[in-house]
Design an enzyme around this catalytic site. Structure first.
Site, PDB file in Angstrom:
ATOM      1  N   ARG A 294       0.825  -1.209   0.000  1.00  0.00           N
ATOM      2  CA  ARG A 294       0.000   0.000   0.000  1.00  0.00           C
ATOM      3  C   ARG A 294       0.861   1.262   0.000  1.00  0.00           C
ATOM      4  O   ARG A 294       0.558   2.223  -0.725  1.00  0.00           O
ATOM      5  CB  ARG A 294      -0.946  -0.018   1.208  1.00  0.00           C
ATOM      6  CG  ARG A 294      -2.124  -0.954   0.994  1.00  0.00           C
ATOM      7  CD  ARG A 294      -2.988  -1.146   2.219  1.00  0.00           C
ATOM      8  NE  ARG A 294      -4.163  -1.946   1.857  1.00  0.00           N
ATOM      9  CZ  ARG A 294      -5.071  -2.380   2.721  1.00  0.00           C
ATOM     10  NH1 ARG A 294      -4.945  -2.089   4.013  1.00  0.00           N
ATOM     11  NH2 ARG A 294      -6.105  -3.089   2.302  1.00  0.00           N
ATOM     12  N   TYR A 436      -5.779  -0.872  -6.762  1.00  0.00           N
ATOM     13  CA  TYR A 436      -4.833  -1.847  -6.216  1.00  0.00           C
ATOM     14  C   TYR A 436      -4.786  -1.846  -4.692  1.00  0.00           C
ATOM     15  O   TYR A 436      -4.906  -0.805  -4.056  1.00  0.00           O
ATOM     16  CB  TYR A 436      -3.418  -1.502  -6.690  1.00  0.00           C
ATOM     17  CG  TYR A 436      -2.990  -2.108  -8.009  1.00  0.00           C
ATOM     18  CD1 TYR A 436      -3.555  -3.278  -8.510  1.00  0.00           C
ATOM     19  CD2 TYR A 436      -1.982  -1.511  -8.748  1.00  0.00           C
ATOM     20  CE1 TYR A 436      -3.143  -3.818  -9.711  1.00  0.00           C
ATOM     21  CE2 TYR A 436      -1.548  -2.047  -9.960  1.00  0.00           C
ATOM     22  CZ  TYR A 436      -2.137  -3.203 -10.436  1.00  0.00           C
ATOM     23  OH  TYR A 436      -1.711  -3.723 -11.611  1.00  0.00           O
ATOM     24  N   GLU A 437      -4.520  -3.030  -4.132  1.00  0.00           N
ATOM     25  CA  GLU A 437      -4.217  -3.210  -2.704  1.00  0.00           C
ATOM     26  C   GLU A 437      -5.272  -2.620  -1.780  1.00  0.00           C
ATOM     27  O   GLU A 437      -4.961  -2.031  -0.750  1.00  0.00           O
ATOM     28  CB  GLU A 437      -2.835  -2.601  -2.367  1.00  0.00           C
ATOM     29  CG  GLU A 437      -1.720  -3.007  -3.290  1.00  0.00           C
ATOM     30  CD  GLU A 437      -1.634  -4.502  -3.498  1.00  0.00           C
ATOM     31  OE1 GLU A 437      -2.064  -5.268  -2.615  1.00  0.00           O
ATOM     32  OE2 GLU A 437      -1.153  -4.918  -4.563  1.00  0.00           O
ATOM     33  N   GLY A 438      -6.523  -2.780  -2.159  1.00  0.00           N
ATOM     34  CA  GLY A 438      -7.618  -2.165  -1.423  1.00  0.00           C
ATOM     35  C   GLY A 438      -7.929  -0.825  -2.035  1.00  0.00           C
ATOM     36  O   GLY A 438      -7.076   0.067  -2.076  1.00  0.00           O
ATOM     37  N   GLN A 443      -9.272   2.239   1.859  1.00  0.00           N
ATOM     38  CA  GLN A 443      -8.252   2.938   2.647  1.00  0.00           C
ATOM     39  C   GLN A 443      -8.906   3.944   3.593  1.00  0.00           C
ATOM     40  O   GLN A 443      -8.502   4.071   4.759  1.00  0.00           O
ATOM     41  CB  GLN A 443      -7.268   3.669   1.724  1.00  0.00           C
ATOM     42  CG  GLN A 443      -6.588   2.802   0.696  1.00  0.00           C
ATOM     43  CD  GLN A 443      -5.884   1.603   1.297  1.00  0.00           C
ATOM     44  OE1 GLN A 443      -5.136   1.726   2.250  1.00  0.00           O
ATOM     45  NE2 GLN A 443      -6.143   0.431   0.731  1.00  0.00           N
TER      46      GLN A 443
END
Length: 574
Positions: A294, A436-438, A443
């Site tokens: 992240r 991406y990545e959440g 977030q």
């Protein structure tokens, strides 16, 4: 114009806006010095400006593709990757006992910033391997670390993460991939994963997949998820790549951008794998990799923003429409605001990286007293700071990348909308970083949820630091200091209000709270820069005068958040 990595700005931020100088010669960073950092940034910039940047356009025009079930990478990627591996750039911060240099996380992020700006598609391969190194270092067995980490650190092997399935995106609790125990202590992994970046390539000898799957007796939901290490080729004696495992690439996704990065549909057909961590501990281990990723994805957005702004500014200086485009106020507005946000986002990312390093330094006992009051700062305090900043860096960094790339297209005018200039590639490539990545919405939920379980104490501490900066700047720069102090006060009051709300209201306000915090913390970074170097006054004035006021709109939107629930499906066009 050719790409020019932002080594000067990065060095300024590290040395003047963070606690990075405290790492020099201290504890686990005993060999670190200002000269070494300067050398690393300089060499990384040279590699980024030349080999990596030269392959970026080829990745877009000559996409990765499948030949007989094997991924073939874009022109120039093999040479660029070889230069990265041979130079030891894959994992600068990796432990020295496995071949890494043991350098600070912040320095690794700084290098990632430069390399992502040069070629985001190829940089993704490095980022995923770095994340896998982190996960195995913290959760792998001693045997796994001894076998896999030297290969990953050297770049001989590469790493991936396999989370998403057709029916299970952000809700990992619904995944169906199965892991059956074998008599030899290994597992047979069966299932399909989608959206697997760099799931295969011809750049490395072996691709090592970290795969989330369920054991036969696992409970439903996320508590039943375990993590498995599943290599493309089963390791043979002395770490050589042996026979092929029972897995294959079923296809490549056709994407909006990042054409040089193969995004694979992976099929595991009773593939042999080994559990990482304990049964049911899969998400804990995977989140070590995801948290690393992240920050790196946020930095990728920042790197692409740098490349997009540079290209747009060069075009505006050269293109004449009666006068050079850069003379027109609206063009200067686009470039100035993009550059101001870029500096703020970069500062927040490096501050997060330094917080991780300070936690490591504090844990070693080498950091005695760091606060103004003379009290020791515990590793947990630094880790809490890094954890709080991580969702902000990921979301704000990637959105800064998108805004800068969009502004770059606008500066180019019609030439930005056609592909020949390359301006559109920046937007197409960086757009996925907000997913991406959440997603960035996730977030924001993490920020107002997990990261504010302390009743807003870390948020309050960071905002108080901004107000302290404003107080220091007030005598010489009252026009800058006052609006920053007032904005920090307003956001602090909003934090106090938000922590008292029910979870549904917190969720409804999450996006706006993240934006408000990012804007104020970014303004604080600009103010700190002016105190260190008055030559940075003009850019700080742009951010504080033109960008920071958006925090008021974000706070106003929070006050109207209840209206989201009042909408009917017909109001949404359903």
């Amino acid at each position: 114009m050719t790409y020019c990595a932002a080594a000067r700005d990065i060095a300024f931020i590290l040395n003047h806006l963070t606690s990075f100088p405290a790492l020099y010669g201290a504890g686990p960073f005993g060999d670190l010095s200002g000269d070494l950092v300067t050398s690393i940034l300089s060499e990384a910039a040279k590699l980024s400006d030349t080999v990596l940047a030269a392959s970026n356009r080829a990745g877009d025009l000559d996409p990765a593709h499948l030949v007989d079930g094997q991924v073939k990478t874009s022109r120039g990627f093999a040479e660029a990757y070889a230069a990265l591996a041979e130079g030891g750039w894959i994992a600068l911060a990796a432990p020295q006992e496995y071949g890494g240099m043991g350098l600070p996380n912040a320095l690794g992020l700084a290098v990632n910033d430069m390399m992502a700006g040069a070629n985001m598609a190829l940089h993704l391969k490095l980022m995923l391997t770095q994340g896998q190194i982190e996960a195995l270092h913290h959760h792998g067995s001693e045997a796994q670390k001894a076998l896999y980490l030297p290969k990953l650190v050297s770049g001989t092997w590469s790493g991936t993460m396999n989370l998403t399935e057709p029916q299970a995106g952000s809700d990992l609790g619904d995944l169906r991939t199965r892991a059956m125990p074998c008599a030899d202590g290994s597992y047979e992994i069966t299932g399909q994963k989608i959206f697997i970046s760099w799931g295969d390539s011809d750049l490395v000898e072996n691709v090592c997949h970290l795969v989330l799957a369920r054991l036969p007796d696992a409970p439903a939901g996320t508590k039943g998820i375990s993590l498995f290490l599943v290599p493309k080729y089963l390791p043979a004696e002395q770490g050589a790549s042996g026979e092929a495992n029972r897995l294959h690439v079923a296809g490549l996704e056709h994407k909006m951008g990042l054409h040089g990065s193969p995004t694979c549909v992976m099929v595991f057909d009773a593939a042999k794998g080994w559990i990482v961590g304990g049964a049911g501990q899969g998400l804990a281990a995977m989140f070590t990799m995801m948290n690393n990723a992240r920050l790196s994805v946020g930095v990728e957005g920042i790197g692409v923003a740098e490349a997009a702004v540079q290209k747009a500014a060069a075009f505006a200086a050269e293109r004449v429409q009666g006068q050079p485009l850069i003379a027109f106020p609206d063009i200067r507005r686009l470039l100035a605001e993009a550059r101001a946000e870029l500096f703020a986002a970069r500062a927040l990312a490096l501050k997060a990286g330094v917080a991780l390093d300070m936690a490591r330094l504090s844990e070693s006992g080498a950091l005695a007293r760091e606060t103004a009051g003379g009290e020791p700062v515990a590793p947990a305090d630094w880790m809490a700071r890094a954890a709080f900043l991580t969702p902000i860096v990921k979301a704000y960094g990637t959105e800064t990348g998108m805004r800068a790339a969009d502004a770059g297209i606008q500066v180019h005018g019609g030439m930005g909308y056609v592909e020949e200039t390359g301006a559109a590639q920046f937007f197409r490539d960086v757009r996925v970083s907000a997913i991406y990545e959440g997603t960035n919405g996730i977030q924001a939920l993490d920020l107002v949820g997990r990261k504010m379980r302390d009743e807003g104490q870390m948020a309050g501490l960071l905002l108080q630091e901004v107000q302290d900066l404003a107080a220091r700047a007030r005598p010489d720069h009252p026009d800058l200091a006052e609006p920053v102090w007032e904005a920090a006060e307003a956001v602090a009051e909003a934090v106090d209000w938000l922590v008292g709300q029910l979870p549904e209201m917190r969720a409804a306000c999450a996006h706006d709270m993240l934006q408000a915090l990012a804007l104020v913390l970014g303004a604080g970074a600009h103010l700190e820069a002016v105190l260190a170097d008055p030559a940075r006054l003009a850019l700080a004035a742009i951010h504080i005068g033109r960008v920071l006021p958006r925090h008021a709109a974000a706070l106003a939107a929070m006050r109207a958040a209840s209206g989201l629930r009042a909408l009917s499906l017909s109001d949404l066009g359903l």
